[in-house]
Design an enzyme around this catalytic site. Structure first.
Site, PDB file in Angstrom:
ATOM      1  N   GLY A  52      51.954  39.403  54.253  1.00 24.09           N
ATOM      2  CA  GLY A  52      52.907  39.037  53.066  1.00 24.09           C
ATOM      3  C   GLY A  52      53.484  37.488  53.340  1.00 24.09           C
ATOM      4  O   GLY A  52      52.944  36.848  54.221  1.00 24.09           O
ATOM      5  N   CYS A  79      48.359  40.530  59.696  1.00 28.22           N
ATOM      6  CA  CYS A  79      49.004  39.290  59.673  1.00 28.22           C
ATOM      7  C   CYS A  79      50.550  39.255  59.816  1.00 28.22           C
ATOM      8  O   CYS A  79      50.958  39.580  60.718  1.00 28.22           O
ATOM      9  CB  CYS A  79      48.512  38.785  58.019  1.00 28.22           C
ATOM     10  SG  CYS A  79      48.767  36.940  57.935  1.00 28.22           S
ATOM     11  N   TYR A  80      51.336  39.414  58.626  1.00 26.70           N
ATOM     12  CA  TYR A  80      52.725  39.441  58.621  1.00 26.70           C
ATOM     13  C   TYR A  80      53.020  40.910  59.340  1.00 26.70           C
ATOM     14  O   TYR A  80      53.916  41.009  60.233  1.00 26.70           O
ATOM     15  CB  TYR A  80      53.452  39.507  57.339  1.00 26.70           C
ATOM     16  CG  TYR A  80      54.700  39.796  57.056  1.00 26.70           C
ATOM     17  CD1 TYR A  80      55.639  38.611  57.248  1.00 26.70           C
ATOM     18  CD2 TYR A  80      55.375  41.039  56.993  1.00 26.70           C
ATOM     19  CE1 TYR A  80      57.336  38.673  56.941  1.00 26.70           C
ATOM     20  CE2 TYR A  80      56.766  41.175  56.711  1.00 26.70           C
ATOM     21  CZ  TYR A  80      57.734  40.190  56.930  1.00 26.70           C
ATOM     22  OH  TYR A  80      58.957  40.018  56.883  1.00 26.70           O
ATOM     23  N   HIS A 166      42.835  39.110  58.393  1.00 30.37           N
ATOM     24  CA  HIS A 166      42.600  40.004  57.345  1.00 30.37           C
ATOM     25  C   HIS A 166      41.292  40.623  57.065  1.00 30.37           C
ATOM     26  O   HIS A 166      40.261  40.157  56.812  1.00 30.37           O
ATOM     27  CB  HIS A 166      42.889  39.217  55.833  1.00 30.37           C
ATOM     28  CG  HIS A 166      44.096  38.724  55.938  1.00 30.37           C
ATOM     29  ND1 HIS A 166      45.080  39.533  55.229  1.00 30.37           N
ATOM     30  CD2 HIS A 166      44.552  37.350  56.118  1.00 30.37           C
ATOM     31  CE1 HIS A 166      46.155  38.669  55.169  1.00 30.37           C
ATOM     32  NE2 HIS A 166      45.931  37.743  55.705  1.00 30.37           N
ATOM     33  N   GLU A 168      40.384  42.916  55.487  1.00 31.75           N
ATOM     34  CA  GLU A 168      39.966  43.556  54.311  1.00 31.75           C
ATOM     35  C   GLU A 168      39.164  42.605  53.180  1.00 31.75           C
ATOM     36  O   GLU A 168      38.821  43.059  52.324  1.00 31.75           O
ATOM     37  CB  GLU A 168      41.369  44.026  53.534  1.00 31.75           C
ATOM     38  CG  GLU A 168      42.238  42.946  52.928  1.00 31.75           C
ATOM     39  CD  GLU A 168      43.241  42.468  53.949  1.00 31.75           C
ATOM     40  OE1 GLU A 168      42.952  42.562  55.300  1.00 31.75           O
ATOM     41  OE2 GLU A 168      44.310  41.750  53.656  1.00 31.75           O
ATOM     42  N   SER A 220      40.363  56.919  23.032  1.00 32.99           N
ATOM     43  CA  SER A 220      40.422  55.502  22.379  1.00 32.99           C
ATOM     44  C   SER A 220      38.757  55.168  22.398  1.00 32.99           C
ATOM     45  O   SER A 220      38.652  54.227  21.677  1.00 32.99           O
ATOM     46  CB  SER A 220      41.058  54.737  23.265  1.00 32.99           C
ATOM     47  OG  SER A 220      40.517  54.588  24.574  1.00 32.99           O
ATOM     48  N   GLY A 221      38.106  55.809  23.189  1.00 37.51           N
ATOM     49  CA  GLY A 221      36.652  55.319  23.363  1.00 37.51           C
ATOM     50  C   GLY A 221      36.499  54.637  24.488  1.00 37.51           C
ATOM     51  O   GLY A 221      35.110  54.496  24.905  1.00 37.51           O
ATOM     52  N   GLY A 222      37.370  54.454  25.143  1.00 39.44           N
ATOM     53  CA  GLY A 222      37.465  53.366  26.272  1.00 39.44           C
ATOM     54  C   GLY A 222      37.187  54.681  27.554  1.00 39.44           C
ATOM     55  O   GLY A 222      37.056  55.897  27.552  1.00 39.44           O
ATOM     56  N   VAL A 223      37.036  53.960  28.750  1.00 43.96           N
ATOM     57  CA  VAL A 223      36.691  54.779  29.892  1.00 43.96           C
ATOM     58  C   VAL A 223      37.819  55.671  30.501  1.00 43.96           C
ATOM     59  O   VAL A 223      37.644  56.841  30.797  1.00 43.96           O
ATOM     60  CB  VAL A 223      36.203  53.831  31.208  1.00 43.96           C
ATOM     61  CG1 VAL A 223      35.929  54.714  32.248  1.00 43.96           C
ATOM     62  CG2 VAL A 223      35.614  52.703  30.820  1.00 43.96           C
ATOM     63  N   ASP A 224      39.065  55.130  30.358  1.00 51.91           N
ATOM     64  CA  ASP A 224      40.194  55.879  30.946  1.00 51.91           C
ATOM     65  C   ASP A 224      40.383  57.150  30.392  1.00 51.91           C
ATOM     66  O   ASP A 224      40.548  58.245  30.848  1.00 51.91           O
ATOM     67  CB  ASP A 224      41.384  54.974  31.160  1.00 51.91           C
ATOM     68  CG  ASP A 224      41.098  53.634  31.906  1.00 51.91           C
ATOM     69  OD1 ASP A 224      40.165  53.666  32.626  1.00 51.91           O
ATOM     70  OD2 ASP A 224      41.842  52.743  31.749  1.00 51.91           O
ATOM     71  N   SER A 225      40.650  56.988  28.965  1.00 53.46           N
ATOM     72  CA  SER A 225      40.831  58.256  28.179  1.00 53.46           C
ATOM     73  C   SER A 225      39.773  59.265  28.389  1.00 53.46           C
ATOM     74  O   SER A 225      40.045  60.490  28.410  1.00 53.46           O
ATOM     75  CB  SER A 225      41.413  57.954  26.750  1.00 53.46           C
ATOM     76  OG  SER A 225      40.311  57.369  26.163  1.00 53.46           O
ATOM     77  N   LYS A 362      40.335  51.421  39.076  1.00 53.47           N
ATOM     78  CA  LYS A 362      39.212  51.635  38.015  1.00 53.47           C
ATOM     79  C   LYS A 362      37.879  51.936  38.312  1.00 53.47           C
ATOM     80  O   LYS A 362      37.352  52.667  37.729  1.00 53.47           O
ATOM     81  CB  LYS A 362      39.289  50.130  37.216  1.00 53.47           C
ATOM     82  CG  LYS A 362      38.508  50.154  35.904  1.00 53.47           C
ATOM     83  CD  LYS A 362      39.288  50.390  34.826  1.00 53.47           C
ATOM     84  CE  LYS A 362      38.295  50.383  33.573  1.00 53.47           C
ATOM     85  NZ  LYS A 362      39.327  50.571  32.439  1.00 53.47           N
TER      86      LYS A 362
END
Ligand code: XMP
Length: 506
Positions: A52, A79-80, A166, A168, A220-225, A362
């Site tokens: 943080g 870290c923090y 860190h 990560e 929608s044609g998008g990945v998520d939907s 995603k």
């Protein structure tokens, strides 16, 4: 019960990155606010305290309840998080004159499970001003750097661990190993969080939630939907109806591809060709915000009309993702909340939201999509704005302009896909400017449109940089656009970053 690692967020820019790293190791994790009550963490398999920006002595610096350290749950402070843990355990943290930022060499002081298989010395990414100057009693130092004597400490009996660096970030090359050690050697996690297990768990969960009721989904044609709909379909089959409103502003072959993919899978799909209706509403509209409002409003009206025709619907599928959930401050994933005007649906429809992807990032959505058997070209599709090509035609929209930008877009994507084996490009497309330029073809004067080519790199669409596409690729694109697309008179390459630009032109 599913093992869950909780990341307590102290305002780190890297919290989501920690979460992604842990999930990549096959362990489910959630990000929760720093002050989450110990009772809400009692079931956690392990707790990670994030970094943080604050100093633990700053007024109002975020803190967690120290009672969480007495629950016997393994803890890793980063870290923090290390400084907070040290201070809670009775150690001393002080500001130093020598801050450490960037790559730093560390040495292991003694062997411990946290550093199993990690060579010494090793490089780690540091970013801190304060440091631990007095170790809490009962703890031992595991690693040090030249300026930071306590770069890692632990109280193994209580399974409390901490690192000042860190693990990560990719700049800590052995960071993945350290996180892996914490999860598997110390916290007793098992790598069971996989796209397959997610699909199994969620299909069962959706079945329980929905029962025998009816569900709709706007594709929608998008990945998520697409992934959300496919998952829900796997769970409840014909109780799901997908509605795909073709506003006539889609990319080349997009409507056909979406219809085809879903038909093949036996998903009930209503494709509504509303292009005439949208084009009529958009005639002579050149203001970008006006365009967006008209398209958004009309979309909802059509969706609503079709939904009403189906009848007694109780749930609406939404492709909400985990970053949206975190941003809205609601870390309590996997619930169905009442519909909050999503898509502007009228309250009298009383739809409940079904958000099966609200625990996923995603890249995980893509993996789930592949697991469900969706084609890679759909799963790895670039983001595409809801208002479609309308925001890539500067000025008013006509059929002719749509045909030009659609054709140009297909060529730009095709050529850039060939020259981007590393997948550096987040989005690339063509924009039809409302500028025309004089040219010559044969012996005749032409006065045709200027097309702008845009290719950007980005990790989340919030910031972006233009991609240094090889000149040869730009030459091929220019050549093809000028020769294969009618009324293209000039081609320019957009070299604006975001900010101050945006990715789309409108
Ligand atoms: P901008 O142009 O704001 O775009 O830099 C950031 C990202 O969002 C996409 N975008 C949209 N997506 N509806 C959407 O679903 C929209 O109205 C919309 N406008 C922009 C854009 O393509 C980029 O990925």
């Amino acid at each position: 019960m599913r093992q869950t690692v909780v990341i307590l967020d102290f305002g780190a820019q890297y919290s989501q990155l920690i979460a992604r790293r842990i999930r990549e190791l096959g362990v489910y994790c959630e990000i929760l606010p720093a002050n989450t009550a110990p009772a809400a963490l009692a079931e956690a398999t392990a707790i990670i305290l994030s970094g943080g920006p604050a100093s633990i002595y700053d007024p109002g610096a975020p803190r967690c309840d120290p009672a969480i350290f007495a629950q016997g749950i393994p803890v890793l402070g980063i870290c923090y998080g290390l400084q907070l843990l040290a201070s809670f355990l009775g150690g001393k943290v002080e500001a130093t004159s020598v801050a450490e930022y960037g790559k730093t060499q560390l040495r292991l002081n003694q062997r411990d499970a946290l550093f199993k298989g990690v060579s010494s010395p090793f490089i780690a990414w540091m970013s801190h001003r304060d440091l631990v100057t007095e170790l809490p009693s009962g703890c031992k130092v595991l690693a040090s750097s030249e300026n930071c004597p306590v770069a890692s400490f632990a109280c193994p009996e209580r399974k409390l661990y901490a690192v000042q660096f860190h693990p990560e970030v990719t700049h800590t090359p052995q960071g993945g190993k350290i996180l892996e050690n914490f999860l598997f050697e110390i916290a007793g996690c098992r790598p069971t969080w996989t796209p397959k297990s997610f699909v199994e768990e969620y299909t069962a969960r959706i079945r329980r939630q929905v029962g025998d009721r009816q569900v709709i989904c706007a594709l929608s044609g998008g990945v998520d939907s697409a992934v959300a709909a496919t998952l829900v379909h796997k769970a409840i089959g014909q109780q799901l109806t997908c509605i795909f409103v073709d506003h006539g502003l889609l990319r080349k072959h997009e409507a056909e591809e979406v219809s085809e993919t879903f038909r093949k899978r036996g998903i009930k799909l209503l494709t509504i060709d509303a292009s005439e209706r949208f084009l009529a509403k958009l005639a002579d509209v050149s203001d970008p915000e006006q365009k967006r409002k008209i398209i958004g409003g009309e979309f909802i009206r059509i969706f609503e009309e079709e939904a009403r025709k189906i009848g007694d619907i109780q749930f609406l599928v939404q492709g909400t993702l985990y970053p949206d959930v975190i941003e809205s401050g609601n870390g309590n994933a996997a619930t169905i909340k009442s519909h909050h005007n999503v898509g502007g649906l009228p309250p009298d429809m009383k739809l409940k939201l079904l958000e099966p992807l609200r625990e996923l990032f995603k890249d995980e959505v893509r993996k789930v999509g592949l697991e469900l058997g969706l084609p890679p070209q759909l799963v790895y599709r670039q983001p595409f704005p809801g208002p479609g090509l309308a925001v890539r035609i500067v000025g008013s929209i006509t059929r002719e302009k749509l045909a030009i930008v659609r054709e140009a877009d297909a060529i730009v994507r095709e050529e850039l896909a060939k020259s981007d084996p590393e997948g550096q490009i987040w989005q690339c497309f063509a924009v039809l400017t409302n500028t025309r330029a004089v040219g010559v073809r044969g012996d005749a004067r032409t006065y045709d449109y200027v097309v702008a080519v845009r290719a950007v790199s980005s990790s989340d669409g919030m910031t972006a940089d233009w991609v240094q596409v090889p000149y040869e690729t730009l030459a091929t694109i220019s050549n093809r656009l000028m020769n294969e697309v009618e009324h293209v008179g000039r081609v320019v390459y957009d070299i604006s970053s975001k900010p101050p630009g945006t990715i789309e032109w409108e």
